[in-house]
Scaffold this motif. Structure first.
Motif: not given
Length: 181
Positions: A155-170
């Motif tokens: 669950c932590k890896n999925k949350t970290d990957a989502k945050q990383a993806d969100d940051t790149d788009y931002d």
């Protein structure tokens, strides 16, 4: 008719030498009450068992001991009542009787004199089962802990990957915003 202390009734005939008659004694006897058999004390060791018992009804009483699967039969009589104490390997029995009825009280001796060897075997079986139960408990706890950790990490890896993806788009959106100005 007269009543005696034991509840016995007797009829007395009038004696008359001139009359021919038969003399009868009439007895009325009540049914007996049940005796009470009590265990006063018991003691067991690896090779013996002793139980102190009392058999009682009204004024009659027998005190005795049951030792190693036997006791000596005892009997007490009063007027027309009889109290008997007898034993077998399985029970102690107290009988109360008179000419018209009898009652008994019985105690199962096995509840007081459990075979000590059977107790020891049961304890050995429980002791030998304990390590197996402990091992299963430790394994079950390890599986639960490992499963919990794996679920947490996933669950932590999925949350970290989502945050990383969100940051790149931002960042891309910010750069595009700057080019439009």
């Amino acid at each position: 008719m007269t009543k005696t202390d034991s509840g016995l009734y007797r009829a007395r005939a009038i004696e008359d030498s001139n009359k021919l008659f038969a003399e009868y004694k009439v007895s009325v006897i009540d049914a007996v009450e049940a005796p009470v058999l009590t265990v006063n004390s018991n003691w067991s060791s690896s090779d013996s068992c002793t139980v102190s018992i009392t058999c009682r009804v009204h004024e009659l009483m027998i005190n005795s001991s049951y030792q190693n699967n036997r006791c000596s039969p005892e009997e007490v009589t009063s007027h027309i009542n009889t109290l008997i104490l007898d034993c077998s390997e399985e029970s102690i029995i107290c009988y109360h009787s008179n000419p018209v009825s009898w009652k008994q009280d019985r105690i199962n001796i096995k509840q007081f004199c459990v075979n000590i060897k059977k107790k020891e075997i049961l304890q050995i079986q429980l002791i030998s089962i304990f390590p197996i139960n402990l091992l299963f408990t430790v394994i079950a706890m390890a599986v639960i802990v490992f499963g919990g950790l794996a679920l947490y990490c996933c669950c932590k890896n999925k949350t970290d990957a989502k945050q990383a993806d969100d940051t790149d788009y931002d960042d891309v959106e910010f750069v595009l915003f700057l080019f439009r100005l």
